[in-house]
Design an enzyme around this catalytic site. Structure first.
Site, PDB file in Angstrom:
ATOM      1  N   HIS A  36       6.795  42.955 -33.026  1.00  0.00           N
ATOM      2  CA  HIS A  36       8.028  43.229 -32.277  1.00  0.00           C
ATOM      3  C   HIS A  36       8.277  44.735 -32.113  1.00  0.00           C
ATOM      4  O   HIS A  36       9.414  45.169 -31.985  1.00  0.00           O
ATOM      5  CB  HIS A  36       9.230  42.536 -32.933  1.00  0.00           C
ATOM      6  CG  HIS A  36       9.539  43.004 -34.334  1.00  0.00           C
ATOM      7  ND1 HIS A  36       9.899  42.135 -35.338  1.00  0.00           N
ATOM      8  CD2 HIS A  36       9.570  44.238 -34.909  1.00  0.00           C
ATOM      9  CE1 HIS A  36      10.128  42.800 -36.455  1.00  0.00           C
ATOM     10  NE2 HIS A  36       9.954  44.079 -36.212  1.00  0.00           N
ATOM     11  N   HIS A  76      17.360  45.470 -38.168  1.00  0.00           N
ATOM     12  CA  HIS A  76      17.077  46.903 -38.311  1.00  0.00           C
ATOM     13  C   HIS A  76      18.353  47.742 -38.298  1.00  0.00           C
ATOM     14  O   HIS A  76      18.387  48.836 -37.742  1.00  0.00           O
ATOM     15  CB  HIS A  76      16.146  47.366 -37.198  1.00  0.00           C
ATOM     16  CG  HIS A  76      14.782  46.765 -37.257  1.00  0.00           C
ATOM     17  ND1 HIS A  76      14.488  45.523 -36.755  1.00  0.00           N
ATOM     18  CD2 HIS A  76      13.612  47.246 -37.763  1.00  0.00           C
ATOM     19  CE1 HIS A  76      13.199  45.254 -36.932  1.00  0.00           C
ATOM     20  NE2 HIS A  76      12.651  46.283 -37.543  1.00  0.00           N
ATOM     21  N   HIS A 112       1.414  47.988 -40.930  1.00  0.00           N
ATOM     22  CA  HIS A 112       1.833  49.298 -40.430  1.00  0.00           C
ATOM     23  C   HIS A 112       2.750  49.971 -41.442  1.00  0.00           C
ATOM     24  O   HIS A 112       3.415  49.313 -42.240  1.00  0.00           O
ATOM     25  CB  HIS A 112       2.511  49.199 -39.066  1.00  0.00           C
ATOM     26  CG  HIS A 112       3.803  48.429 -38.999  1.00  0.00           C
ATOM     27  ND1 HIS A 112       3.919  47.105 -39.326  1.00  0.00           N
ATOM     28  CD2 HIS A 112       5.049  48.805 -38.606  1.00  0.00           C
ATOM     29  CE1 HIS A 112       5.160  46.689 -39.140  1.00  0.00           C
ATOM     30  NE2 HIS A 112       5.877  47.711 -38.717  1.00  0.00           N
ATOM     31  N   GLU A 130       6.731  42.734 -43.134  1.00  0.00           N
ATOM     32  CA  GLU A 130       7.291  41.822 -42.129  1.00  0.00           C
ATOM     33  C   GLU A 130       6.462  40.553 -41.962  1.00  0.00           C
ATOM     34  O   GLU A 130       6.928  39.594 -41.343  1.00  0.00           O
ATOM     35  CB  GLU A 130       7.427  42.543 -40.782  1.00  0.00           C
ATOM     36  CG  GLU A 130       8.501  43.612 -40.782  1.00  0.00           C
ATOM     37  CD  GLU A 130       8.504  44.460 -39.520  1.00  0.00           C
ATOM     38  OE1 GLU A 130       9.447  45.251 -39.343  1.00  0.00           O
ATOM     39  OE2 GLU A 130       7.566  44.336 -38.706  1.00  0.00           O
TER      40      GLU A 130
END
Length: 287
Positions: free
Chosen positions: A12, A59, A193, A240
């Site tokens: 995303h 977030h 990441h 995630e």
């Protein structure tokens, strides 16, 4: 009862939303990722879901470090997108399915999950970008949503095993729902990441492929290590993957892989997409 059609699992990254806004989907840098959604578009056109249950991570639109629920379930009639600081265009709002949300919440509490119930909730790129990828072109979204946010930011983080159990409890609740909704499940985020620190830009192809190889046939294999071990393997934002794990749990045991795509890098992220179909949906399509 409700029909769980299958699951869509995707990165995303907010940069994806920026590429969509600039019309760069077929630029050489971006097309290997966007092309991975072509089979998903075909599948959605046939599957025709009514509702999307979305496992993602917030977030900062709803929760910050001073108040961070481990699991939060939206129970609203509508959800609005807002600018969270990435400069992305604000998208159309989403219709909720409050009755189904409450049914899921009641099932989770009965199964001893202490969830935060959100009767007002904003949605950020972690939910919006996957919808832009799945239903491109703008306009009104064709499904109602039940958003389920998982803490991937503030330690202590929920374990992969607990997230898989959460997803399985959601799947149990969906299968006990007396409506006839056609439901697609989303798991968003990742894959490996890290955005900051000494390992900024870290990508682990080996771990990513392990996750994609096992997500369908053996999701329990992804729960053999702790959340902190995942951070070590996949980077601080690679945690995630627990959103994917939870979404996979909701699908039940009988699934078939329809498509997958893996492309590095998108921004500094290993971008991936998978489509898993429930066994009953495969039989329905074959009939």
């Amino acid at each position: 009862m409700a029909h769980i059609l299958g699951g869509i699992f995707t990165s995303h990254v907010p940069a994806i939303g920026g590429a969509i806004a600039r019309g760069q989907e077929q630029d050489p840098y971006w097309s290997p990722f966007f092309d991975g959604f072509k089979p998903i578009h075909r599948w959605l056109a046939t599957a025709r879901p009514d509702v999307a249950v979305v496992f993602y991570n917030d977030h900062g639109l709803n929760f910050f470090l001073d108040k961070m629920p481990t699991f939060a379930v939206g129970a609203a009639d509508s959800y609005h997108n807002a600018d969270e600081g990435w400069g992305l265009p604000v998208q159309n709002g989403f219709k909720g399915d409050a009755a189904l949300s409450w049914h899921i919440i009641e099932g989770l509490v009965e199964d001893e999950f202490d969830v935060t119930t959100c009767q007002s909730m904003l949605v950020d790129h972690a939910l919006v970008v996957p919808f832009q990828l799945s239903w491109p072109g703008g306009g009104q979204w064709p499904v109602r949503i039940v958003p389920i946010a998982i803490n991937t930011v503030q330690h202590p983080l929920p374990s992969p095993k607990r997230c898989l159990a959460l997803g399985r409890a959601v799947g149990k609740a969906l299968r006990s729902w007396q409506g006839d909704e056609r439901i697609v499940v989303f798991g968003t985020g990742g894959l490996s990441h890290q955005l900051d620190g000494e390992r900024a830009g870290f990508i682990n192809q080996r771990y990513d492929q392990f996750c994609m190889d096992n997500l369908g046939p053996d999701p329990d294999a992804l729960t053999k290590i702790s959340a902190l071990d995942i951070v070590e393997e996949a980077g601080s934002q690679g945690i995630e993957i627990v959103n994917w794990i939870a979404a996979r749990g909701a699908l039940g045991e009988d699934v078939a892989e329809v498509s997958r795509n893996y492309h590095i890098p998108i921004s500094n992220t290993a971008a991936a997409t998978m489509l898993l179909e429930s066994g009953s949906t495969a039989l329905e399509r074959a009939a």
